[in-house]
Design an enzyme around this catalytic site. Sequence first.
Site, mmCIF file in Angstrom:
data_model
loop_
_atom_site.group_PDB
_atom_site.id
_atom_site.type_symbol
_atom_site.label_atom_id
_atom_site.label_comp_id
_atom_site.label_asym_id
_atom_site.label_seq_id
_atom_site.Cartn_x
_atom_site.Cartn_y
_atom_site.Cartn_z
ATOM 1 N N CYS A 1 49.257 30.924 47.364
ATOM 2 C CA CYS A 1 49.452 31.721 48.586
ATOM 3 C C CYS A 1 49.586 30.898 49.859
ATOM 4 O O CYS A 1 50.607 30.961 50.527
ATOM 5 C CB CYS A 1 48.307 32.705 48.741
ATOM 6 S SG CYS A 1 48.247 33.868 47.390
HETATM 7 C C1 UGA Z 1 44.031 32.911 49.992
HETATM 8 C C2 UGA Z 1 43.193 33.574 51.094
HETATM 9 O O1 UGA Z 1 41.911 32.975 51.197
HETATM 10 C C3 UGA Z 1 43.016 35.055 50.818
HETATM 11 O O2 UGA Z 1 42.346 35.672 51.899
HETATM 12 C C4 UGA Z 1 44.406 35.666 50.651
HETATM 13 O O3 UGA Z 1 44.325 37.039 50.410
HETATM 14 C C5 UGA Z 1 45.109 34.995 49.484
HETATM 15 O O4 UGA Z 1 45.251 33.602 49.782
HETATM 16 C C6 UGA Z 1 46.476 35.633 49.308
HETATM 17 O O5 UGA Z 1 47.360 35.423 50.114
HETATM 18 O O6 UGA Z 1 46.654 36.390 48.357
HETATM 19 P P1 UGA Z 1 43.405 31.790 47.650
HETATM 20 O O7 UGA Z 1 44.836 31.383 47.559
HETATM 21 O O8 UGA Z 1 42.752 32.373 46.447
HETATM 22 O O9 UGA Z 1 43.260 32.908 48.810
HETATM 23 O O10 UGA Z 1 42.664 30.474 48.081
HETATM 24 P P2 UGA Z 1 41.436 30.051 49.022
HETATM 25 O O11 UGA Z 1 40.162 30.320 48.383
HETATM 26 O O12 UGA Z 1 41.648 30.561 50.385
HETATM 27 O O13 UGA Z 1 41.624 28.439 49.011
HETATM 28 C C7 UGA Z 1 42.777 27.807 49.501
HETATM 29 C C8 UGA Z 1 42.797 26.310 49.321
HETATM 30 O O14 UGA Z 1 42.210 25.675 50.429
HETATM 31 C C9 UGA Z 1 42.139 25.696 48.122
HETATM 32 O O15 UGA Z 1 43.037 24.744 47.594
HETATM 33 C C10 UGA Z 1 40.930 24.981 48.688
HETATM 34 O O16 UGA Z 1 40.553 23.869 47.946
HETATM 35 C C11 UGA Z 1 41.440 24.573 50.030
HETATM 36 N N1 UGA Z 1 40.454 24.281 51.086
HETATM 37 C C12 UGA Z 1 39.598 25.233 51.515
HETATM 38 C C13 UGA Z 1 40.481 23.046 51.689
HETATM 39 O O17 UGA Z 1 41.279 22.175 51.337
HETATM 40 N N2 UGA Z 1 39.625 22.783 52.698
HETATM 41 C C14 UGA Z 1 38.753 23.689 53.136
HETATM 42 O O18 UGA Z 1 37.978 23.379 54.083
HETATM 43 C C15 UGA Z 1 38.726 24.947 52.525
#
Ligand code: UGA
Length: 446
Positions: free
Chosen positions: A280
């Site tokens: 996403c």
């Molecule tokens: C994301 C959003 O969090 C949801 O709210 C949204 O509904 C969803 O996309 C969507 O569009 O359907 P998701 O893709 O499951 O959800 O992933 P996240 O949990 O948000 O994580 C995203 C990425 O960021 C991961 O790779 C994580 O490792 C990374 N991350 C997170 C970092 O690199 N640094 C951080 O400080 C936090």
Amino acid sequence: MMRISVAGTGYVGLVTGACLASQGHHVLCVDTDPKKIDEINAARPPFYETGLKSLLEKTIGKNLFATTNLHESILDSEITFITVGTPFDGKEIDLAYVKEVSVQIGLALKDKPGYHAVVVKSTVVPGTSDEVVLPILEEKSGKTAGRDFGVGMNPEFLTEGQAIADFMNPDRIVLGANEEKTMEILSNLYSAFEGVPIIRTNCRTAEMIKYASNALLALQISYANEIANLCSALGSIDAVDVMKGVHSSYYLSPKTGDGSRITAPIASFLEAGCGFGGSCLPKDVKALIAHGEKHGNAMPLLNAVIETNRRQPMEVIRLLGKHFSSLMNVRITILGLSFKPDTDDMRESPAIPIIQALLERGAILKAYDPVAGHEARKLFQSDQLSLCETLEEAIVGADGVVLVTRWGQFRYVPELITKMNPCAVLVDGRRMIDKRLLSRYEGIGL
Ligand code: UGA
């Protein structure tokens, strides 16, 4: 109880369908892939998602049905959700599936006597529901939007791994529609969610809310990473301590009624790391940039978010370089392959560019991930990357260990390195390990 059809049984469509069925609605989940339909009808989810199997077992054949027949499903329901994929084609959002399913829905509407609401749930760039879906529906049905049928937009905010809990306990409900009838149908459908803020707006705004939400998360991650990289460059500053200080502001850690402090979950997107991935955030930010630029509106900030994120996995290579003048024949272990913990999803995972960079430099690679090994096998051959069954097997004999995914069990890595392999360098791509536990420790932003 409403009669609902859902076009597309991917992750969003099937979770939405199963959740609505569990609330007592009559739901038809439709897909063009007959194999998927058979699996769903046998209560076997085609992908892993917490709690989905038991939801299917409770509802399938009772008030949840899977079928390949979209035409019949439209005739047999009052509202249809569009939940097909909207990939990024390298240049812009690819609306081919949205268009195709709109054609099919339009042809069915031609044969349908009563009013019908067509609601886009897929993430689509602002304007898609009004300017792409609606005209196709009118053309193929020969009917008039706003009179014979309505178009709505209802974005999802489901996080992989907790999608069912997110659906059942939403933070907000966004309802976009351009006329009252469809808004009323959508409002009735969501009336079961008491106390949840409902934003009623037009379709374009609803579409934009979804992008604005995801872009903000991505922005914060790249911001934290840019600050972390500067901390590294300046020396004697640890980004983890810096972020602790930032998180402690009342903005991010407000006082509750009893005077105690809580940290807002958004703070978890403000941590030093090797970058974001998944199906996403990268795709949505790129699609929004392309859409903005297509309309003559430059997006310099979001371009920088993507550029920082593109470079961020290379930080771990730079950190390895502090210990090895060349990585040729150096034995490196990758810990974690999925883009985030608790999923086997490797789409856009930072593990991919890290593994590629290490292969280019001639390193000998092992990897361990609790569940994503089979996904890595689709991307890398066994002579490029050997997959380990256990964390111990991965750590033994390694010259360097690179932690890529924040899996809970990696907390034991310092203990294992100390016991089995005290000479190994640990490069912590998620800053989840206490740096004092190992003498040869490197971390992003340290
Ligand atoms: C994301 C959003 O969090 C949801 O709210 C949204 O509904 C969803 O996309 C969507 O569009 O359907 P998701 O893709 O499951 O959800 O992933 P996240 O949990 O948000 O994580 C995203 C990425 O960021 C991961 O790779 C994580 O490792 C990374 N991350 C997170 C970092 O690199 N640094 C951080 O400080 C936090």
